[in-house]
Design an enzyme around this catalytic site. Structure first.
Site, mmCIF file in Angstrom:
data_model
loop_
_atom_site.group_PDB
_atom_site.id
_atom_site.type_symbol
_atom_site.label_atom_id
_atom_site.label_comp_id
_atom_site.label_asym_id
_atom_site.label_seq_id
_atom_site.Cartn_x
_atom_site.Cartn_y
_atom_site.Cartn_z
ATOM 1 N N LYS A 107 0.798 -1.202 0.000
ATOM 2 C CA LYS A 107 0.000 0.000 0.000
ATOM 3 C C LYS A 107 0.845 1.273 0.000
ATOM 4 C CE LYS A 107 -3.239 -2.360 3.057
ATOM 5 N NZ LYS A 107 -3.762 -2.340 4.444
ATOM 6 N N GLY A 108 2.062 1.180 0.507
ATOM 7 C CA GLY A 108 2.858 2.365 0.799
ATOM 8 C C GLY A 108 3.042 3.368 -0.328
ATOM 9 N N ASP B 53 7.576 3.175 -2.253
ATOM 10 C CA ASP B 53 7.605 4.302 -1.322
ATOM 11 C C ASP B 53 9.011 4.513 -0.765
ATOM 12 O OD1 ASP B 53 7.531 1.889 0.056
ATOM 13 O OD2 ASP B 53 6.029 2.510 1.508
ATOM 14 N N ASP C 229 14.550 0.248 1.973
ATOM 15 C CA ASP C 229 15.146 0.191 3.306
ATOM 16 C C ASP C 229 16.256 -0.869 3.272
ATOM 17 O OD1 ASP C 229 15.166 0.795 6.094
ATOM 18 O OD2 ASP C 229 13.837 -0.862 6.528
ATOM 19 N N LYS D 255 16.838 4.690 2.327
ATOM 20 C CA LYS D 255 17.658 4.764 3.545
ATOM 21 C C LYS D 255 18.913 3.942 3.300
ATOM 22 C CE LYS D 255 13.883 4.581 6.908
ATOM 23 N NZ LYS D 255 13.310 3.676 7.914
ATOM 24 N N VAL E 125 9.744 6.668 9.273
ATOM 25 C CA VAL E 125 8.899 7.778 8.824
ATOM 26 C C VAL E 125 7.483 7.309 8.498
ATOM 27 C CG1 VAL E 125 10.776 9.237 7.951
ATOM 28 C CG2 VAL E 125 9.754 7.556 6.438
ATOM 29 N N ASP F 145 2.995 3.991 6.631
ATOM 30 C CA ASP F 145 2.185 3.744 7.822
ATOM 31 C C ASP F 145 3.000 3.420 9.068
ATOM 32 O OD1 ASP F 145 3.103 1.131 6.952
ATOM 33 O OD2 ASP F 145 1.635 0.292 8.344
ATOM 34 N N ARG G 1 -1.139 6.858 7.069
ATOM 35 C CA ARG G 1 -0.850 6.908 5.634
ATOM 36 C C ARG G 1 -1.408 8.176 4.996
ATOM 37 N NH1 ARG G 1 1.063 1.868 3.925
ATOM 38 N NH2 ARG G 1 0.228 0.058 4.997
HETATM 39 P P1 5GP Z 1 12.819 -3.218 2.534
HETATM 40 O O1 5GP Z 1 12.375 -4.521 1.946
HETATM 41 O O2 5GP Z 1 13.620 -2.367 1.584
HETATM 42 O O3 5GP Z 1 13.506 -3.416 3.855
HETATM 43 O O4 5GP Z 1 11.529 -2.457 2.980
HETATM 44 C C1 5GP Z 1 10.706 -1.796 2.144
HETATM 45 C C2 5GP Z 1 9.382 -1.590 2.815
HETATM 46 O O5 5GP Z 1 9.513 -1.438 4.232
HETATM 47 C C3 5GP Z 1 8.745 -0.317 2.340
HETATM 48 O O6 5GP Z 1 8.004 -0.523 1.164
HETATM 49 C C4 5GP Z 1 7.911 0.090 3.542
HETATM 50 O O7 5GP Z 1 6.647 -0.528 3.469
HETATM 51 C C5 5GP Z 1 8.650 -0.457 4.740
HETATM 52 N N1 5GP Z 1 9.456 0.587 5.404
HETATM 53 C C6 5GP Z 1 10.790 0.712 5.433
HETATM 54 N N2 5GP Z 1 11.187 1.793 6.137
HETATM 55 C C7 5GP Z 1 10.054 2.384 6.547
HETATM 56 C C8 5GP Z 1 9.786 3.576 7.299
HETATM 57 O O8 5GP Z 1 10.656 4.346 7.738
HETATM 58 N N3 5GP Z 1 8.480 3.856 7.523
HETATM 59 C C9 5GP Z 1 7.461 3.062 7.067
HETATM 60 N N4 5GP Z 1 6.238 3.443 7.340
HETATM 61 N N5 5GP Z 1 7.682 1.954 6.347
HETATM 62 C C10 5GP Z 1 8.962 1.617 6.090
#
Ligand code: 5GP
Length: 179
Positions: free
Chosen positions: A42-43, A99, A102, A130, A152, A158, A164
């Site tokens: 959803k992000g 969105d 990470d 990040k 964030v 969220d 959101r």
């Molecule tokens: P990754 O697989 O790169 O670790 O994570 C990606 C997903 O983690 C993003 O699409 C998001 O949904 C969630 N996410 C990562 N960091 C944040 C953050 O600071 N805030 C929020 N709300 N979601 C995050």
């Protein structure tokens, strides 16, 4: 516990200006191509809607839902595709719209999974990144903003499925560990 929002990480004005630039760049890069903008829900919903309208060439829109986080504000390291695309992407130019990148696990998983369907190309566009948190190396082709290692919320992002709809991005200063 009360949630405390710090200063906006990125202001609405900064975001608007950057998304306009990204839309322009994508319009130039994909001119004459069969672009499918794949939103990762959803992000990415808020960013997706603004980005799509900043793109000045005809595009196809599609969405997938993935889960990578449980109800807590930390990663489980697992990524799962919850819904499917509605159209074939074979031979098309796919741009994944995220969105935030990470750990990089979601993007890595999605690029690998969608590549099997033989798109003509597959690239990644994210509003936020990040870099400090990266666990796997991923290529990001369009990036809105690099942000520090803070959780964030807002503008689609969220905390436990809430916030959101905040119209800007804010740092969630206190995370309720009990929740
Ligand atoms: P990754 O697989 O790169 O670790 O994570 C990606 C997903 O983690 C993003 O699409 C998001 O949904 C969630 N996410 C990562 N960091 C944040 C953050 O600071 N805030 C929020 N709300 N979601 C995050």
């Amino acid at each position: 516990m009360e949630r405390v929002f710090g200063r906006p990480v990125v202001t609405q004005e900064q975001m608007r200006a950057r998304i306009r630039e990204m839309g322009k760049q994508i319009s130039t890069d994909y001119a004459g191509k069969d672009l499918v903008l794949v939103g990762v829900l959803k992000g990415a919903y808020a960013f997706y809607a603004d980005l799509a309208r900043a793109i000045r060439i005809p595009i196809r829109v599609d969405f997938i839902i993935v889960t990578s986080y449980g109800s807590k504000a930390k990663t489980s390291g697992k990524v799962k595709l919850v819904t499917e695309l509605t159209e074939e992407i074979k031979g098309k130019d796919v741009l994944l719209v995220e969105d935030i990148v990470d750990s990089g696990l979601t993007v890595q998983y999605l690029v690998k999974t969608l590549s099997k369907r033989k798109p003509r190309s597959i690239k990644v566009c994210t509003l936020l990144s990040k870099p400090e948190r990266r666990e796997v190396e991923v290529q990001i082709d369009y990036e809105g903003f690099k942000i520090p290692n803070k959780y964030v919320v807002g503008y689609g992002l969220d905390y436990q499925q809430k916030y959101r709809n905040l119209p800007y991005l804010a740092v969630l200063d206190q995370v309720d560990e009990e929740a």
